[in-house]
Scaffold this motif. Structure first.
Motif, short mmCIF file in Angstrom:
data_model
loop_
_atom_site.label_atom_id
_atom_site.label_comp_id
_atom_site.label_asym_id
_atom_site.label_seq_id
_atom_site.Cartn_x
_atom_site.Cartn_y
_atom_site.Cartn_z
N ASP A 494 0.79 -1.09 -0.15
CA ASP A 494 -0.11 -0.01 -0.13
C ASP A 494 1.06 1.36 -0.17
OD1 ASP A 494 -1.67 -1.90 0.23
OD2 ASP A 494 -2.65 -1.39 2.30
N ILE A 495 0.39 2.41 -0.52
CA ILE A 495 1.09 3.51 -0.78
C ILE A 495 0.35 4.36 0.33
CG2 ILE A 495 1.50 5.59 -2.22
CD1 ILE A 495 1.51 3.72 -4.67
N ASN A 496 1.29 5.07 1.35
CA ASN A 496 0.53 5.86 2.29
C ASN A 496 1.02 7.24 2.21
OD1 ASN A 496 -0.07 3.08 3.78
ND2 ASN A 496 2.03 3.07 4.70
N ALA A 497 1.87 7.52 1.45
CA ALA A 497 2.04 9.15 1.48
C ALA A 497 2.47 9.49 0.00
CB ALA A 497 3.02 9.41 2.58
N SER A 509 6.63 8.72 -3.27
CA SER A 509 5.88 8.11 -2.57
C SER A 509 6.35 7.17 -1.47
CB SER A 509 5.11 7.32 -3.73
OG SER A 509 6.03 6.25 -4.37
N GLY A 510 5.74 6.97 -0.29
CA GLY A 510 6.20 6.17 0.54
C GLY A 510 5.16 5.23 0.77
N SER A 511 5.61 4.02 1.04
CA SER A 511 4.72 2.69 1.09
C SER A 511 4.98 1.88 2.34
CB SER A 511 5.13 1.86 -0.05
OG SER A 511 4.47 0.74 -0.13
N GLN A 512 3.97 1.09 2.35
CA GLN A 512 4.19 -0.06 3.64
C GLN A 512 5.37 -0.94 3.17
OE1 GLN A 512 2.05 0.81 5.82
NE2 GLN A 512 2.78 -0.55 7.41
N ALA A 516 10.78 4.38 -0.07
CA ALA A 516 9.99 5.43 -0.82
C ALA A 516 10.79 5.52 -2.19
CB ALA A 516 10.64 6.66 0.18
N CYS A 517 9.76 5.89 -3.02
CA CYS A 517 10.42 6.11 -4.56
C CYS A 517 10.34 7.36 -4.86
CB CYS A 517 9.56 5.07 -5.44
SG CYS A 517 9.73 3.41 -4.99
N ILE A 518 11.47 7.91 -5.50
CA ILE A 518 11.52 9.32 -6.37
C ILE A 518 11.27 9.03 -7.80
CG2 ILE A 518 12.64 11.33 -6.55
CD1 ILE A 518 14.04 10.91 -3.67
N VAL A 525 8.85 8.24 -14.41
CA VAL A 525 10.29 7.52 -14.58
C VAL A 525 10.91 7.45 -13.23
CG1 VAL A 525 12.40 7.19 -15.91
CG2 VAL A 525 10.22 7.95 -16.99
N SER A 526 11.21 6.27 -12.85
CA SER A 526 12.13 6.15 -11.58
C SER A 526 13.39 6.81 -11.52
CB SER A 526 12.22 4.77 -11.26
OG SER A 526 12.99 4.48 -10.09
N VAL A 527 13.73 7.47 -10.56
CA VAL A 527 15.02 8.28 -10.38
C VAL A 527 15.89 7.59 -9.25
CG1 VAL A 527 16.08 10.52 -9.63
CG2 VAL A 527 13.97 10.62 -10.95
N THR A 528 15.14 7.28 -8.14
CA THR A 528 16.03 6.42 -7.07
C THR A 528 15.06 6.10 -6.06
OG1 THR A 528 17.78 6.70 -5.33
CG2 THR A 528 16.35 8.53 -5.58
N VAL A 529 15.41 4.86 -5.65
CA VAL A 529 14.53 4.26 -4.35
C VAL A 529 15.42 4.40 -3.07
CG1 VAL A 529 13.61 2.03 -3.54
CG2 VAL A 529 13.85 2.55 -6.05
N LEU A 530 14.70 4.98 -2.00
CA LEU A 530 15.15 5.19 -0.71
C LEU A 530 14.88 4.03 0.24
CD1 LEU A 530 13.81 8.76 -0.19
CD2 LEU A 530 15.97 8.04 -1.52
N ARG A 531 16.06 3.38 0.62
CA ARG A 531 16.07 2.05 1.37
C ARG A 531 16.50 2.15 2.68
NH1 ARG A 531 14.21 -2.04 -2.05
NH2 ARG A 531 14.46 -1.30 -4.43
N GLY A 532 16.21 1.94 3.78
CA GLY A 532 16.89 2.00 5.19
C GLY A 532 16.00 1.80 6.20
N HIS A 533 14.61 2.22 5.97
CA HIS A 533 13.66 2.11 7.26
C HIS A 533 13.37 0.60 7.36
CE1 HIS A 533 12.61 5.97 8.29
NE2 HIS A 533 12.56 6.56 6.83
#
Length: 882
Positions: A494-497, A509-512, A516-518, A525-533
């Motif tokens: 699910d997309i939350n934000a 977009s932030g997801s469950q 977070a995808c930028i 078009v995808s720029v980067t994916v934020l991973r760490g949470h």
């Protein structure tokens, strides 16, 4: 822009009505509502809670205000009837129903004098009580089931009581006949529960309404049926319009025309019920003078609507008050138009918001707040009056998310996402839906407007997709369908934000799924994916000045990421539960976060420091709104409370400077009072300034005075009651230290001399203060006692030294005597007599220590009287030892 240091909660919108009983004050200035087990008193002007009354641990079932505005009567499931003083909010008296099988009271009314109280119970009984005595004057039995309402006759000379019940009857009771408990008339025409009763202005016609969609008019001369009106809906409340009402003045032309046609006068009355609309009727020909075209709150099909539950005419021509099944109070005012009467919804008070899931400020000046709760509507609140200005209705399921913007053409727009899988675009000017977007396969949990062009928005759903919607054609051509410009499956869960960059080039977009995808706009078009949470992400936002993104997660942390490479720049820890929202303030140098722990935190990005924490919610905070212009905050969550926060940094600095300046002036006044030996004034100023050390010095100076007792009593007698507790706190602290305890004990002694025991007991927290005073006082007394016993060794030593044989050079001859003058009483003591009395003194010294402890002081005084002065022994021996 200066960094913020503090926010203050300036306004709160809290739950004040949970449905059920309520009562309007005779002047219409406030409403008394039942809120579960609590009674709330609400200002009708701004929906603020004036005060709360804790009744008992059971829900309130009936409420009534006396006509003279002195008393409030309440009853609950505990069968306890209470009489409250509306000025002090104290319970004056109470009594409990002792009748076997009597259920909770369902209806309550007070007569014009305020001396009689009528109650209707769930077992069908009607009782009349003497308010002053608390005893039952009448006990009427006749109804078979729940009594829905009771009402006294408006004319105090006619001691009649009316009651309506769910047994399809209305009954009339005579209060002058104390011997008979039977009704004088039973009105049995309804085919369903009788829910409302009303009385004509002349007092000779009774109106009854029920869920059988009929209103009956009864002649009180002979209790016969005069006429009936078919209203085509289940009626919950009926209000008779008197000749002085503004409704009557607006209806005068149509009423006069009807009277000419029918050749007779009728009674005008208002009905509300299950359809959620207000209608005005005339008994003369059963004519409907006015009917609302649409409901102001009901949504959905007519079969699913939740209508009105009650209505009452407000005093002094203030209009009509209606209550809905959704715990809303709607205030209507009549308006005369060329086409006839029109009803204007002047005010809407929402008694219960349920769980608040999202909110945003509205308009250029941010004077409104759009709130999404666990209902199908969006409520827009006026932040000045804290009343609900209007409601946006159209979704068929719960609204989960919303965003607001002002378009380039100046129109204020709201976009909402709902559990019905649609997005809707609203115009605040028309207060209606101007566009619907269909395409998502799951609930729309996040929406966001573009920041720069303001001609599109992005939505995210539980179907894991992002969609870009354009509304240019909608605003220009009037097309009601929103068009999808781009769509992509962005996440695994699910997309939350969703957040859009300030230049509209990127969307995050932030997801469950804990990422977070930028993506680049408008093609996603995808720029980067934020991973760490380590848990799902609940909130994302772009910095207004830097190339970074802030995310809030269920792992209790807030992270700031670089857009260029997706690396984590900073991690903020401090929340004890999931962080649900985080937004930048102060041009990106600070941010505000809130979470499931019910806390709001203010952070500084540069130092990673949490500079302020606020605890104003009792449940998780789902919604956080930040004003773009004012940077005012609004928070809401699971406790159904909306709090407004203003930046108080500047005000706090000014207040601190003012207090410092005042402290300097007061400090000078203190020094002047000490110089003038005005200790009473000095002690009062020291209390006001909160200077316990200076206060101690003042008491120390007083101890050096001759009339110390009088001086201290005079200084303390001018203290206010609330300062006694503060003084005892100071004394407790002084009493701990041996160097200061003598002053503390002196002040404590004078306090107990000034205050009687009854006032000492009433001091707030006196028990805790005494617990801190007693042990140390006992320790000081024990230390003094040990010191006193130790002095007896000196007595013994000095007594032994008094027997030393005189030096030959100093004494001439065996019969020589030396006369020494005693410094205490001026007597001449014969030294030879002292030597001869040495045996007697030594015998006295050998008295047991236990006896000496109890009678030491008396023995010393006794010996002094006999001529043995221990203090003067050293004086006597001093010439001999030289």
């Amino acid at each position: 822009m200066a960094a913020k240091k503090n926010y203050k909660c300036v306004k709160s919108l809290k739950q004040f009505y949970s449905g059920g009983p309520y009562s309007v004050s005779p002047d219409g200035s406030f409403i008394v509502c039942a809120c579960d087990e609590t009674i709330k008193i609400i200002n009708t002007s701004d929906a603020s809670v004036k005060s709360s009354i804790e009744s008992d641990s059971t829900p309130v079932t009936a409420l009534c205000i006396s006509p003279n505005l002195n008393f409030l009567f309440s009853s609950s499931h505990s069968l306890q009837i209470r009489v409250w003083d509306l000025t002090s909010l104290q319970c004056l008296r109470s009594w409990k129903l002792q009748i076997k099988g009597h259920g909770p009271i369902s209806g309550m009314a007070c007569d014009a004098s305020g001396g009689l109280l009528a109650t209707g119970g769930n077992n069908g009984t009607v009782m009349v009580w003497d308010v002053d005595g608390g005893f039952c004057t009448h006990h009427f039995i006749g109804h078979e089931t729940v009594v829905s309402t009771v009402m006294f006759h408006s004319d105090p000379t006619k001691l009649l009581l009316f009651s309506a019940s769910e047994d399809e009857t209305a009954r009339i009771w005579d209060l002058t006949n104390k011997k008979s408990n039977e009704c004088i008339a039973s009105l049995e025409k309804h085919q369903s529960a009788v829910t409302a009763i009303g009385l004509s202005e002349d007092g000779w016609t009774l109106l009854t309404a029920g869920r059988d969609k009929l209103v009956y008019l009864w002649d009180l001369h002979d209790y016969s049926l005069k006429s009936s009106v078919v209203v085509h809906e289940a009626v919950e409340a009926i209000c008779v319009i008197d000749s002085m009402s503004p409704f009557a003045s607006c209806l005068i032309s149509s009423v006069q025309l009807l009277e000419k046609q029918r050749k007779g006068k009728g009674i005008q009355f208002i009905t509300v019920g299950e359809r959620g609309i207000v209608r005005i009727w005339d008994s003369n020909g059963a004519v409907c003078h006015f009917e609302q075209k649409s409901s102001d709150f009901a949504v959905g099909s007519e079969a699913e609507r939740r209508g009105f539950t009650s209505a009452v005419m407000l005093p002094s021509g203030q209009g009509l008050l209606t209550v809905t099944a959704d715990q809303e109070f709607l205030f209507y005012s009549p308006e005369e138009t060329p086409d006839g009467l029109n009803l204007i919804l002047s005010k809407r008070l929402v008694g219960y918001n349920d769980e608040i899931v999202d909110m945003k400020f509205l308009g250029e000046e941010e004077q409104f707040l759009a709130v999404a709760t666990s209902v199908e509507q969006v409520r827009v609140y006026d932040l000045v009056s804290m009343s609900c200005s209007y409601v946006l209705a159209g979704h068929t399921n719960i609204v989960l998310s919303l965003d607001t913007c002002v378009s380039t053409s100046g129109r204020t727009l709201i976009v909402t996402g709902s559990k019905d899988n649609t997005v809707r675009l609203w115009d605040t000017d028309s207060k209606g839906c101007i566009g619907v977007g269909v395409g998502h396969l799951g609930a729309v949990g996040a929406v966001a407007f573009s920041k720069k062009s303001r001609n599109f928005f992005v939505s995210g759903s539980t179907d894991c997709t992002l969609k870009v919607w354009s509304f240019d054609s909608l605003l220009n051509e009037g097309d009601s369908n929103l068009k999808v410009k781009a769509a992509v499956a962005s996440h695994d869960k699910d997309i939350n934000a969703i957040a859009i960059a300030p230049n509209d080039s990127l969307v995050c977009s932030g997801s469950q799924d804990r990422t977070a995808c930028i993506r680049r706009l408008p093609d996603l078009v995808s720029v980067t994916v934020l991973r760490g949470h380590k848990r799902g992400i609940w909130s994302v936002e772009f910095s207004p000045v830097d190339q970074c993104v802030i995310t809030a997660s269920g792992d209790k942390t807030v992270k700031i990421w670089a857009i260029s490479d997706g690396s984590c720049l900073k991690t903020f820890e401090g929340h004890t539960s999931s962080v649900l929202r985080a937004f930048f303030v102060t041009r990106g140098s600070q941010f505000v976060s809130c979470g499931a722990d019910g806390l709001v935190k203010l952070w500084t990005v540069k130092t990673n420091e949490c500079i302020a924490t606020y605890d104003q919610h009792e449940d998780k905070i789902w919604a956080l709104a930040v004003g773009k212009k004012t940077e005012m905050l609004a928070t809401g969550g699971g406790d159904a409370v909306v709090n407004l926060w203003h930046d108080s940094t500047t005000a706090d600095k000014e207040e601190e400077f003012r207090k410092e300046e005042e402290s300097v002036l007061r400090g000078q006044e203190l020094e002047n009072a000490v110089s003038d030996a005005d200790y009473t004034r000095a002690i009062q100023i020291a209390f006001e300034l909160g200077r316990p050390r200076k206060l101690f010095d003042l008491f120390s100076q007083l101890c050096s005075k001759r009339d110390v007792e009088h001086q201290i009593e005079e200084a303390l007698s001018g203290l206010e009651k609330e300062k006694w507790h503060l003084l005892l706190e100071y004394v407790r602290e002084w009493n701990i230290k041996p160097k200061l305890c003598h002053i503390a004990q002196l002040v404590l002694f004078r306090i107990f001399r000034i205050l009687p025991p009854t006032e000492i007991v009433e001091i707030k927290g006196i028990g805790e203060l005494l617990e801190g005073l007693i042990p140390y006082s006992q320790r000081h007394c024990s230390r003094i006692d040990r010191l006193e016993r130790s002095t007896y060794l000196l007595d013994y030593t000095l007594t032994g030294m008094s027997g030393i044989e005189p030096h030959a050079e100093l004494v001439s001859g065996g019969n020589a005597t030396k006369q020494i003058k005693d410094s205490n009483d001026g007597r001449v003591v014969d030294f030879a007599e002292e030597v001869r009395d040495q045996g007697v003194v030594e015998a006295e010294v050998k008295v047991s220590s236990k006896k000496r402890k109890s009678k030491g002081a008396k023995d010393v005084a006794h010996k002094k009287k006999k001529g043995v002065a221990y203090v003067n022994v050293s004086t006597t021996l001093k010439p001999l030892l030289q």
